[in-house]
Design an enzyme around this catalytic site. Structure first.
Site, PDB file in Angstrom:
ATOM      1  CE  LYS A  66     -28.222 -22.722 -14.505  1.00  0.00           C
ATOM      2  NZ  LYS A  66     -28.833 -22.192 -15.729  1.00  0.00           N
ATOM      3  CD  GLN A 110     -28.668 -22.856 -19.268  1.00  0.00           C
ATOM      4  OE1 GLN A 110     -29.081 -23.450 -18.280  1.00  0.00           O
ATOM      5  NE2 GLN A 110     -27.971 -21.732 -19.195  1.00  0.00           N
ATOM      6  CG  ASP A 138     -34.320 -19.430 -14.901  1.00  0.00           C
ATOM      7  OD1 ASP A 138     -33.694 -19.258 -13.842  1.00  0.00           O
ATOM      8  OD2 ASP A 138     -33.788 -19.428 -16.023  1.00  0.00           O
TER       9      ASP A 138
END
Ligand code: NAD
Length: 305
Positions: A66, A110, A138
Site C-alpha cells: 500500500k 489494518q 476502506d
C-alpha cells in the site's frame, strides 16, 4: 468516456485468447498513473494513513504494498504503528485523534488486529464505525456501505468510499472492457469486505447477480450458468472444471499458500485451463485491491478521476 457505456465492446463477444490472463498489475499501474496525473493537475494533496496494531507479518507485507502504490501515485503515506499491548479503548482513541487531525484526509485500520488480548468482532465493527465516513479509506463504515447499497455511490459514479477489493475488481473489469449489462454473474462469498459489495456493484452496472455462500446447494450448477464468476470464498481450488464453461471469466480473489510456498487461489488449475479468461494469483485482484484503496484515498482529498 466510461467503459460501461450502453454499447460497450464486449470481452465475451470478441476475446483475444492471447490475453487469457487478466493481469491486475497492468490494470493497477494504469489506475495509479491516472491518479498521479489528476493529483498533479489539480495540485491537490492526498494522504493515506494506515493504523497497524501489533506485527502480523502478512499485514506488514500488505502495508508495504500500500505504501509503494501510494507513493507511486503521489499520495502521501503515513504508517501509524500501535503496540500489540493496545486495547480497544486505546485503538478507538487513536481513530478519534485521526478524525480530528486536518492533515489526515483518509485512513484505515489494518485487519486483522494483532493484539495480546482478543478484541471481539463487535468491537472491531465499533472501531470501523468510529472512523469518520469522510476519511474512511476502506469504505467499511456502515454509512458508506449504505450509500453503496442504495446505489448512491457506484463504480461509475463514485460519491463515497467503496470497499477496496470490490472497487478494484470493478476497475479491472473496466480496464479489460468486460461488458456487464445482461450478463449472468455469480459471486461466491458474501463477506462485508469483498463478496457482498462486489455483488452490489456488479448489479448496479447491469449484471444479473447470484450470490453463493457456504449454505448454498449445487454451487457447481449455479456457476456453470455464469458468464462471470467472482470467487471470494477463501477455499483453495473450490471452483473446478465442472463449475465453468469455455466462455466463463473467473475473477479469483482467494489467496492460499501451497506446500511449495507459491500462492494459489480459489479456482483450480483445471477451471483456469477450461475458462475463457481469469485473474492470476498472485498478480490479479491483489494489486487491484491496493489500487482501489489508493483511489478512495485520492478521491477523499477531493481529486476527481
Ligand atoms: P470471509 O471468510 O469473510 O468470507 C468467505 C465467504 O465465502 C463467506 O460468505 C462464506 O459463506 C463463503 N464460503 C465459504 N466456503 C464456501 C463454499 N464452500 N461455498 C460457497 N461459499 C463459501 O472471507 P473474505 O474476507 O471475503 O475473503 C475471501 C478470500 O479472499 C480469502 O482467501 C482472503 O484471503 C481473500 N482476499 C483477497 C484479497 C486480495 O486482495 N486478493 C482481498 C481480500 C480478501
Amino acid at each position: 468516456m466510461s467503459s460501461f457505456d450502453e454499447k460497450p465492446k464486449s470481452l465475451l463477444d470478441d476475446w483475444c485468447m492471447s490475453e487469457k490472463t487478466l493481469s491486475g498489475r497492468t490494470a493497477a499501474d494504469g489506475l495509479l498513473a491516472t491518479i498521479s496525473n489528476r493529483l498533479n493537475e489539480s495540485k491537490s494533496e492526498a494522504s493515506l494513513t494506515i493504523i497497524q496494531v501489533g506485527s502480523d507479518p502478512a499485514s506488514a507485507s500488505y502495508i508495504r504494498q500500500k505504501k509503494k502504490a501510494s507513493e507511486k501515485s503521489g499520495v502521501r503515506f503515513v504508517h501509524c504503528h500501535l503496540p500489540s499491548s493496545s486495547n480497544f479503548l486505546e485503538i478507538k482513541s487513536k481513530i478519534e485523534e485521526l478524525n480530528g487531525d486536518q492533515k489526515v484526509t483518509a485512513f484505515m485500520l489494518q485487519l486483522p488486529l494483532d493484539t495480546e488480548k482478543a478484541i471481539s468482532k463487535q468491537e472491531v465493527s465499533t472501531l470501523l464505525n468510529t472512523i469518520s465516513p469522510k476519511k474512511d479509506a476502506d469504505g467499511l463504515h456502515v454509512e458508506n456501505q449504505g450509500q453503496l447499497m442504495a446505489g448512491e455511490s457506484t463504480a461509475t459514479n463514485w460519491t463515497s468510499p467503496i470497499p477496496a477489493t470490490a472497487l478494484g475488481i470493478m476497475r479491472l473489469i473496466e480496464h479489460y472492457k468486460i461488458s456487464l449489462k445482461g450478463k449472468n454473474a455469480v459471486v461466491v462469498g458474501r463477506s462485508r469486505l469483498v463478496g457482498l459489495p462486489t455483488a452490489i456493484l456488479l448489479s448496479h452496472e447491469g449484471a444479473t447477480v447470484t450470490i453463493c455462500h457456504r449454505h448454498t446447494k449445487k454451487v457447481n450448477e449455479i456457476c456453470a450458468r455464469a458468464d462471470l464468476i467472482v470467487v471470494a470464498a477463501g477455499q483453495k481450488h473450490l471452483i473446478k472444471a465442472e463449475h465453468v464453461h469455455s466462455n466463463t471469466i473467473i475473477i479469483d480473489v482467494g489467496i492460499h499458500v501451497k506446500e511449495d510456498g507459491k500462492l494459489t487461489g480459489d479456482a483450480s488449475p483445471e477451471a483456469l485451463e477450461k475458462c475463457k479468461a481469469y485473474t492470476p494469483v498472485p498478480g490479479g485482484v491483489g494489486p487491484m485491491t491496493v489500487a482501489g484503496l489508493v483511489e478512495n484515498a485520492a478521491r477523499l482529498s477531493g481529486v476527481k478521476l
